[in-house]
Design an enzyme around this catalytic site. Sequence first.
Site, PDB file in Angstrom:
ATOM      1  N   ASP A  49      -2.420  40.747  63.121  1.00  0.00           N
ATOM      2  CA  ASP A  49      -1.954  39.417  62.702  1.00  0.00           C
ATOM      3  C   ASP A  49      -1.428  38.661  63.920  1.00  0.00           C
ATOM      4  OD1 ASP A  49      -0.943  38.219  59.658  1.00  0.00           O
ATOM      5  OD2 ASP A  49      -0.239  37.232  61.505  1.00  0.00           O
ATOM      6  N   SER A 114      -4.778  28.649  55.945  1.00  0.00           N
ATOM      7  CA  SER A 114      -4.982  28.659  54.489  1.00  0.00           C
ATOM      8  C   SER A 114      -4.531  27.397  53.759  1.00  0.00           C
ATOM      9  CB  SER A 114      -4.235  29.859  53.898  1.00  0.00           C
ATOM     10  OG  SER A 114      -2.835  29.650  53.996  1.00  0.00           O
ATOM     11  N   THR A 153     -12.115  32.167  48.605  1.00  0.00           N
ATOM     12  CA  THR A 153     -11.431  31.326  47.631  1.00  0.00           C
ATOM     13  C   THR A 153     -12.427  30.652  46.684  1.00  0.00           C
ATOM     14  OG1 THR A 153     -10.190  29.246  47.460  1.00  0.00           O
ATOM     15  CG2 THR A 153     -11.478  29.524  49.437  1.00  0.00           C
ATOM     16  N   ASP A 154     -11.952  30.323  45.503  1.00  0.00           N
ATOM     17  CA  ASP A 154     -12.809  29.572  44.568  1.00  0.00           C
ATOM     18  C   ASP A 154     -13.070  28.143  45.057  1.00  0.00           C
ATOM     19  OD1 ASP A 154     -10.250  28.561  44.136  1.00  0.00           O
ATOM     20  OD2 ASP A 154     -10.228  28.917  41.975  1.00  0.00           O
ATOM     21  N   GLU A 155     -12.285  27.698  46.047  1.00  0.00           N
ATOM     22  CA  GLU A 155     -12.449  26.314  46.523  1.00  0.00           C
ATOM     23  C   GLU A 155     -13.803  26.079  47.177  1.00  0.00           C
ATOM     24  OE1 GLU A 155      -9.294  24.546  48.676  1.00  0.00           O
ATOM     25  OE2 GLU A 155      -7.753  25.577  47.544  1.00  0.00           O
ATOM     26  N   TYR A 180     -10.489  22.798  55.043  1.00  0.00           N
ATOM     27  CA  TYR A 180     -10.170  24.207  54.765  1.00  0.00           C
ATOM     28  C   TYR A 180     -11.273  24.876  53.959  1.00  0.00           C
ATOM     29  CZ  TYR A 180      -8.382  28.115  52.014  1.00  0.00           C
ATOM     30  OH  TYR A 180      -8.264  29.329  51.384  1.00  0.00           O
ATOM     31  N   SER A 181     -11.639  24.269  52.824  1.00  0.00           N
ATOM     32  CA  SER A 181     -12.609  24.962  51.969  1.00  0.00           C
ATOM     33  C   SER A 181     -13.992  24.986  52.613  1.00  0.00           C
ATOM     34  CB  SER A 181     -12.638  24.371  50.562  1.00  0.00           C
ATOM     35  OG  SER A 181     -12.740  22.988  50.568  1.00  0.00           O
ATOM     36  N   LYS A 184     -13.930  27.945  54.882  1.00  0.00           N
ATOM     37  CA  LYS A 184     -14.050  29.205  54.119  1.00  0.00           C
ATOM     38  C   LYS A 184     -15.486  29.383  53.622  1.00  0.00           C
ATOM     39  CE  LYS A 184     -11.313  31.820  53.159  1.00  0.00           C
ATOM     40  NZ  LYS A 184     -10.770  33.036  53.866  1.00  0.00           N
ATOM     41  N   LEU A 236       5.581  15.955  43.227  1.00  0.00           N
ATOM     42  CA  LEU A 236       4.314  16.136  42.518  1.00  0.00           C
ATOM     43  C   LEU A 236       3.279  15.167  43.084  1.00  0.00           C
ATOM     44  CD1 LEU A 236       3.107  17.674  40.024  1.00  0.00           C
ATOM     45  CD2 LEU A 236       3.602  15.601  38.710  1.00  0.00           C
ATOM     46  N   ARG A 303      -3.343  14.130  47.465  1.00  0.00           N
ATOM     47  CA  ARG A 303      -4.070  14.638  48.631  1.00  0.00           C
ATOM     48  C   ARG A 303      -5.408  13.895  48.733  1.00  0.00           C
ATOM     49  NH1 ARG A 303      -4.553  20.842  47.953  1.00  0.00           N
ATOM     50  NH2 ARG A 303      -2.525  20.866  48.927  1.00  0.00           N
TER      51      ARG A 303
HETATM   52  P1  NAD Z   1      -1.294  32.778  54.656  1.00  0.00           P
HETATM   53  O1  NAD Z   1      -1.451  31.482  55.363  1.00  0.00           O
HETATM   54  O2  NAD Z   1      -0.053  33.054  53.906  1.00  0.00           O
HETATM   55  O3  NAD Z   1      -1.478  33.986  55.701  1.00  0.00           O
HETATM   56  C1  NAD Z   1      -2.460  33.986  56.690  1.00  0.00           C
HETATM   57  C2  NAD Z   1      -2.119  35.084  57.699  1.00  0.00           C
HETATM   58  O4  NAD Z   1      -3.162  35.108  58.693  1.00  0.00           O
HETATM   59  C3  NAD Z   1      -0.806  34.839  58.450  1.00  0.00           C
HETATM   60  O5  NAD Z   1      -0.071  36.037  58.527  1.00  0.00           O
HETATM   61  C4  NAD Z   1      -1.255  34.392  59.830  1.00  0.00           C
HETATM   62  O6  NAD Z   1      -0.333  34.735  60.855  1.00  0.00           O
HETATM   63  C5  NAD Z   1      -2.562  35.154  59.979  1.00  0.00           C
HETATM   64  N1  NAD Z   1      -3.481  34.516  60.934  1.00  0.00           N
HETATM   65  C6  NAD Z   1      -3.842  33.203  60.981  1.00  0.00           C
HETATM   66  N2  NAD Z   1      -4.684  33.000  62.021  1.00  0.00           N
HETATM   67  C7  NAD Z   1      -4.887  34.215  62.601  1.00  0.00           C
HETATM   68  C8  NAD Z   1      -5.682  34.660  63.694  1.00  0.00           C
HETATM   69  N3  NAD Z   1      -6.436  33.806  64.405  1.00  0.00           N
HETATM   70  N4  NAD Z   1      -5.661  35.966  64.016  1.00  0.00           N
HETATM   71  C9  NAD Z   1      -4.899  36.839  63.294  1.00  0.00           C
HETATM   72  N5  NAD Z   1      -4.130  36.472  62.255  1.00  0.00           N
HETATM   73  C10 NAD Z   1      -4.125  35.178  61.909  1.00  0.00           C
HETATM   74  O7  NAD Z   1      -2.578  32.893  53.726  1.00  0.00           O
HETATM   75  P2  NAD Z   1      -2.752  33.573  52.295  1.00  0.00           P
HETATM   76  O8  NAD Z   1      -2.392  32.596  51.250  1.00  0.00           O
HETATM   77  O9  NAD Z   1      -2.116  34.908  52.312  1.00  0.00           O
HETATM   78  O10 NAD Z   1      -4.342  33.736  52.245  1.00  0.00           O
HETATM   79  C11 NAD Z   1      -4.955  34.924  52.719  1.00  0.00           C
HETATM   80  C12 NAD Z   1      -6.458  34.823  52.487  1.00  0.00           C
HETATM   81  O11 NAD Z   1      -6.710  34.664  51.105  1.00  0.00           O
HETATM   82  C13 NAD Z   1      -7.114  33.623  53.171  1.00  0.00           C
HETATM   83  O12 NAD Z   1      -8.352  34.031  53.680  1.00  0.00           O
HETATM   84  C14 NAD Z   1      -7.286  32.609  52.053  1.00  0.00           C
HETATM   85  O13 NAD Z   1      -8.392  31.770  52.305  1.00  0.00           O
HETATM   86  C15 NAD Z   1      -7.528  33.525  50.884  1.00  0.00           C
HETATM   87  N6  NAD Z   1      -7.162  32.989  49.550  1.00  0.00           N
HETATM   88  C16 NAD Z   1      -5.901  32.505  49.327  1.00  0.00           C
HETATM   89  C17 NAD Z   1      -5.557  32.067  48.056  1.00  0.00           C
HETATM   90  C18 NAD Z   1      -4.158  31.569  47.741  1.00  0.00           C
HETATM   91  O14 NAD Z   1      -3.903  31.144  46.621  1.00  0.00           O
HETATM   92  N7  NAD Z   1      -3.212  31.621  48.691  1.00  0.00           N
HETATM   93  C19 NAD Z   1      -6.501  32.105  47.023  1.00  0.00           C
HETATM   94  C20 NAD Z   1      -7.789  32.595  47.294  1.00  0.00           C
HETATM   95  C21 NAD Z   1      -8.095  33.040  48.567  1.00  0.00           C
HETATM   96  O1  TDX Z   2       4.180  19.654  46.908  1.00  0.00           O
HETATM   97  C1  TDX Z   2       3.091  19.742  46.346  1.00  0.00           C
HETATM   98  N1  TDX Z   2       2.871  19.064  45.190  1.00  0.00           N
HETATM   99  C2  TDX Z   2       1.697  19.113  44.518  1.00  0.00           C
HETATM  100  O2  TDX Z   2       1.557  18.463  43.481  1.00  0.00           O
HETATM  101  C3  TDX Z   2       2.025  20.595  46.855  1.00  0.00           C
HETATM  102  C4  TDX Z   2       2.232  21.375  48.123  1.00  0.00           C
HETATM  103  C5  TDX Z   2       0.846  20.654  46.150  1.00  0.00           C
HETATM  104  N2  TDX Z   2       0.669  19.918  45.022  1.00  0.00           N
HETATM  105  C6  TDX Z   2      -0.581  20.046  44.266  1.00  0.00           C
HETATM  106  C7  TDX Z   2      -1.860  19.984  45.079  1.00  0.00           C
HETATM  107  C8  TDX Z   2      -2.787  20.898  44.303  1.00  0.00           C
HETATM  108  O3  TDX Z   2      -3.392  20.164  43.233  1.00  0.00           O
HETATM  109  O4  TDX Z   2      -0.565  21.359  43.709  1.00  0.00           O
HETATM  110  C9  TDX Z   2      -1.860  21.951  43.703  1.00  0.00           C
HETATM  111  C10 TDX Z   2      -1.815  23.251  44.473  1.00  0.00           C
HETATM  112  O5  TDX Z   2      -1.626  22.963  45.842  1.00  0.00           O
HETATM  113  P1  TDX Z   2      -1.549  24.115  46.966  1.00  0.00           P
HETATM  114  O6  TDX Z   2      -0.434  25.053  46.671  1.00  0.00           O
HETATM  115  O7  TDX Z   2      -1.574  23.443  48.288  1.00  0.00           O
HETATM  116  O8  TDX Z   2      -2.879  24.951  46.670  1.00  0.00           O
HETATM  117  P2  TDX Z   2      -4.450  24.582  46.694  1.00  0.00           P
HETATM  118  O9  TDX Z   2      -4.710  23.372  47.490  1.00  0.00           O
HETATM  119  O10 TDX Z   2      -4.917  24.612  45.273  1.00  0.00           O
HETATM  120  O11 TDX Z   2      -5.029  25.841  47.504  1.00  0.00           O
HETATM  121  C11 TDX Z   2      -4.527  27.168  47.238  1.00  0.00           C
HETATM  122  O12 TDX Z   2      -5.415  27.884  46.401  1.00  0.00           O
HETATM  123  C12 TDX Z   2      -6.660  28.221  46.945  1.00  0.00           C
HETATM  124  C13 TDX Z   2      -4.318  27.933  48.549  1.00  0.00           C
HETATM  125  O13 TDX Z   2      -3.442  27.200  49.382  1.00  0.00           O
HETATM  126  C14 TDX Z   2      -5.621  28.194  49.240  1.00  0.00           C
HETATM  127  O14 TDX Z   2      -5.423  28.990  50.399  1.00  0.00           O
HETATM  128  C15 TDX Z   2      -6.531  28.917  48.284  1.00  0.00           C
HETATM  129  O15 TDX Z   2      -7.804  29.076  48.867  1.00  0.00           O
END
Ligand code: NAD
Ligand code: TDX
Length: 364
Positions: A49, A114, A153-155, A180-181, A184, A236, A303
Amino acid sequence: MSHAASSPSPSSATVPQHILVTGGAGFIGANFAHWVARNHPETHITVLDALTYAGKRENLDGIFPDQLTFVHGDICDAALVESLLDRTPSPASAASPASAQPPIDAIVHFAAESHNDNSILDASPFLKTNVTGTYVLLEAARRHDLRFHHISTDEVYGDLALDDPHKFTERSPYNPSSPYSASKAASDHLVRAWHRTYGLRATISNCSNNYGPYQHVEKFIPRQITNILAGIRPKLYGQGLAVRDWINVEDHCSAIWTILVRGRIGETYLVGANGEHSNIDVLRMILEHMGRSPDDFDHVNDRPGGDVRYAIDATKIETELGWHPRFTDFSAGLDRTIDWYRTHQDWWMPDKMATEEKYRRQGH
Ligand code: NAD
Ligand code: TDX
């Protein structure tokens, strides 16, 4: 990934001896490392990491040190990645306790930039880590003939209309909306290409929105909880009508392990828990659970290009691999998550003000 160089076949149901978990100091990666430590003490975990703003070494505290090796470094650093996978024993490593570990036999790839809002401000780290970083790992996995599981991700499928009766399936067309998406989606295509062209033993999972402990305060649910705890009004986006399909991070972790051990090579699995809720409903639940009035929040800018709705049909992983989510009571999961942030203020407070300042400049 159905047109494989060799036809898809079940991966052996053997438990990996030593996994390289990229991004294991972030939200889902750290939850996964804890999950493996609890459920599979026989598997050694090496976390690689870069500790960006989203990663914290202490997220791995509590894992028995004999089961965990932490490497601070970048997945784009091909020489570093190679050094972790090289099985040739050096005289120095032969004498060190680390050499007692079996060689890495699988890569579980979480590391990514992410956050959608960050990708809109500056896409460059997203292309570097999510695309180039994935390429570096694929090449390393190919050289060493390793099992590779890619977390996505589903995105990548874009979004659905609020009234669309369909959900995403493994056959949905790719149609990403944000930088981002799109990054991915690019990484998913690289994994598919490495499987088809080189026969890499790869699988992909595309999961819906996760919630739970260790999630950065930039994300929707932790932002609202920590706003309330810090005396800031929740924010929101727009009218809050967008829908996300929430899954407890524990269920995502068990799905990843199931695919890693029993998934068919070359296949993609969608992961979700039938947890669709509009953003305004989730915010009102948080307000209610925290004893606030339902209108105690601000509407802020939406957004640009924001996705309207995600929804996952998880039939394939459920019927083929027998995986089912266990933590499907969203209200109870939200309560536990609120408790976690309430009792871990030292964890999130250092990031809070900078995150809010960044949002303020974006009009969020
Ligand atoms: P996060 O941002 O919390 O964590 C990402 C981690 O990757 C961090 O620890 C960061 O330091 C590390 N990192 C970033 N760039 C790096 C690099 N170049 N080399 C090594 N480490 C690096 O993300 P998350 O929410 O835990 O997501 C993890 C994975 O799951 C991602 O691939 C994301 O696309 C996927 N995902 C997330 C969600 C969600 O809801 N959060 C949903 C579906 C898929
Ligand atoms: O303050 C906020 N208020 C708000 O209304 C924020 C931060 C977000 N939102 C809305 C935007 C989205 O419709 O909430 C929804 C969720 O936002 P995020 O938490 O930023 O998630 P999303 O954009 O859906 O993406 C997340 O799910 C898919 C993760 O961040 C991604 O890494 C994953 O791939």
